[in-house]
Write an enzyme that holds these catalytic residues in place. Structure first.
Site, PDB file in Angstrom:
ATOM      1  N   ASP A 125      15.776-119.857  46.498  1.00 44.14           N
ATOM      2  CA  ASP A 125      16.009-120.115  48.165  1.00 44.14           C
ATOM      3  C   ASP A 125      16.228-119.084  48.940  1.00 44.14           C
ATOM      4  O   ASP A 125      16.442-118.180  48.922  1.00 44.14           O
ATOM      5  CB  ASP A 125      17.431-121.024  47.948  1.00 44.14           C
ATOM      6  N   GLU A 138      11.258-119.780  48.765  1.00 40.86           N
ATOM      7  CA  GLU A 138      11.352-120.249  49.979  1.00 40.86           C
ATOM      8  C   GLU A 138      11.257-119.601  51.610  1.00 40.86           C
ATOM      9  O   GLU A 138      12.390-118.852  51.654  1.00 40.86           O
ATOM     10  CB  GLU A 138      12.438-121.756  50.407  1.00 40.86           C
TER      11      GLU A 138
END
Ligand code: CA
Length: 553
Positions: free
Chosen positions: A248, A284
């Site tokens: 993330d 990401e």
């Protein structure tokens, strides 16, 4: 009269049936023929294709928000057992990897602020449920990767709570002592309240870095002790059997410092792969291609292909006709080349079309009958690398505006009280779906769901789609038609040519424009019932069509 008519009718009926048996050989075949007339064009071409998937990282991945997927125990919240119950559905669609959004304990519905990195949120079940899911996935040949949120923790994490209590206990002017409370160095605390991205520690003179939100304090990733904790966390999940991680918010590790972000990712990649050499990692890095391509220098396998995604990305622009067919091909080549340059050719693209942070695609094309939703996902699934599909997109679910709306209950059936149906995030708005639920679409060979299944079937039947080097035939390609080849470096994988008509009308190309040797139509994705035709040296592709050609022999 009545009796006579009855016998007459019976005799005529017997004669007709006898004639049918004569014509078709036997009654059973007549039945088969009737069924065949209803089978879609795609199935008539793709029907006999068999999956042929090498055991590597070029996968097809299904992204799941567990809380809205399938509820196994009737509390309205999706859970890990629910995912396990629906593995057949995921496998039947052809996916061979699942990405679970965060599953660790967290005070929020989305769980991107973790309060315990080595446990399962009780809403989602138990660690036994997780172990059972991993085993079931592996039995079905499905890899499982989990979300790894390392930029920040929850304010509810014991590290942060202990640091907070300690700092509050200090007398004015007293310096924190990491020997007394090591957690003060787990985060970025300061007395200077002027820095941006910092929040005040309630009831104290201290501030802490919280780039996203005050509930998400940023970890101090320079601290070796924190890195050791991270190593413990990744080891823990690898020991549980996970096949890798989705990372993330990698640009926020050191906000604004790309060099340090890449250095941290390199460290993380080395640690994870030292423990499990074939682990798969995807980051990401929500930026543009040139930037996320540079992040491949870290050695991380993949970064999501953000340039192609969302309601203003290359895929949507191509579907809307704002990017030409040829332009779409050129952008695939550019992405491939930039990523290869930054990764010594080892990087794996991670194309996707939408995810949990983006409005769902059903809303991208006003007036669409589902054709554009299908075609866009077709473009995504024909891309190189590991292609990702967000749950619910395979049935064209709706959801836009606030984040909760993008993470709504999987629309298994129109009865929201039916077994397995979830309630969705608490603050989600109420809105109607545009397309049918899964149970209805499963019965229709013209549904979005059936199209997606065909697309993944092609991806699994022709390994060159995901693994071949993309080349565009510029002479044969133009505004509407794109002619590409996919040539794998592994000579045991059969190369393919992929031809696209990206326009809203049928379009032609000359048979002689097919790349040399690729003359056999071996796979098709069409959004409607029209067929690809070939006459007098001209191939006509219906609107929004993708065709796979292979060598004739
Ligand atoms: Ca539940």
């Amino acid at each position: 009269m009545w009796r006579r008519n009855f016998y007459m009718k019976k005799r005529i009926l017997t004669a007709i049936m006898a004639a049918m048996v004569l014509l078709t050989g036997c009654g059973g075949q007549a039945k088969t023929q009737k069924k065949a007339s209803n089978v879609s064009y795609m199935e008539s071409v793709n029907g006999k294709l068999k999956a042929n998937v090498p055991d590597d990282k070029y996968r097809t991945t299904y992204e799941i928000f567990v809380g809205s997927f399938y509820d196994s125990d009737g509390d309205g919240i999706g859970d890990l057992k629910g995912v396990e119950e629906k593995l057949d559905y995921i496998k039947d669609l052809g996916f061979n990897e699942i990405w679970l959004m965060p599953i660790c304990p967290s005070p929020t519905y989305h769980k991107y602020d973790v309060s315990d990195y080595e446990a399962i949120d009780k809403d989602y079940g138990t660690m036994e449920d997780f172990e059972s899911l991993v085993n079931a996935c592996h039995k079905d040949g499905i890899k499982l990767i989990t979300d790894l949120v390392l930029n920040h923790t929850s304010v509810e994490h014991p590290w942060f709570k202990q640091a907070k209590e300690y700092l509050k206990s200090l007398k004015d002017g007293e310096k924190p002592d990491a020997k007394k409370c090591p957690y003060v160095n787990y985060y970025n605390f300061t007395r200077d309240g002027s820095e941006s991205g910092y929040a005040q520690l309630a009831g104290s003179m201290w501030y802490y870095e919280a780039q996203f939100w005050e509930g998400m304090p940023d970890l101090n990733l320079d601290n070796k002790v924190v890195r050791n904790e991270i190593k413990k966390i990744t080891d823990f999940w690898l020991d549980k059997g996970v096949d890798g991680f989705r990372l993330d918010a990698v640009t926020s590790y050191y906000t604004g410092n790309e060099e340090k972000n890449i250095e941290f990712l390199k460290w993380l990649n080395d640690e994870v792969k030292a423990k499990k050499p074939d682990a798969y990692m995807v980051g990401e890095c929500w930026t543009d291609l040139t930037t996320y391509a540079r992040y491949y220098q870290s050695g991380i396998d993949s970064f999501f292909d953000f340039d192609f995604a969302n309601n203003d990305g290359t895929i949507v622009k191509t579907v809307r006709g704002q990017t030409t067919a040829n332009g779409f091909g050129e952008q695939m080549v550019t992405a491939q080349d930039e990523i290869a340059q930054n990764s010594d050719g080892k990087g794996i693209e991670a194309p996707f079309y939408t995810n949990h942070d983006m409005a769902r695609s059903a809303g991208y094309y006003p007036g669409d009958d589902g054709s554009k939703v299908k075609f866009a996902e077709g473009l995504n699934l024909m891309m190189s690398g590991n292609a990702f599909v967000y749950y619910g997109e395979e049935i064209g679910m709706k959801g836009s505006g606030k984040d909760e709306n993008k993470r709504g209950p999987m629309y298994w059936t129109s009865d929201s009280t039916a077994k397995g149906m979830t309630k969705g995030p608490k603050d989600m708005e109420v809105f109607d779906m545009k397309y049918d639920p899964e149970d209805k679409q499963a019965k229709s060979d013209s549904s979005i769901l059936s199209y997606i299944k065909q697309a993944i079937k092609l991806r699994n039947a022709f390994p060159a789609i995901a693994r071949g080097t993309v080349a565009v035939d510029e002479n044969a390609s133009g505004d509407d038609i794109l002619v590409t080849t996919r040539t794998p470096s592994d000579s045991s994988i059969e190369p393919v040519a992929i031809v696209y008509n990206t326009s809203e009308k049928s379009a032609n190309l000359k048979t002689s424009d097919l790349p040399d040797g690729f003359t056999k139509l071996s796979g098709v994705l069409t959004v409607g019932k029209e067929r690809i035709t070939e006459k007098d040296g001209t191939i006509t592709l219906p609107k929004e069509t993708i065709a796979i050609y292979t060598n004739a022999d």
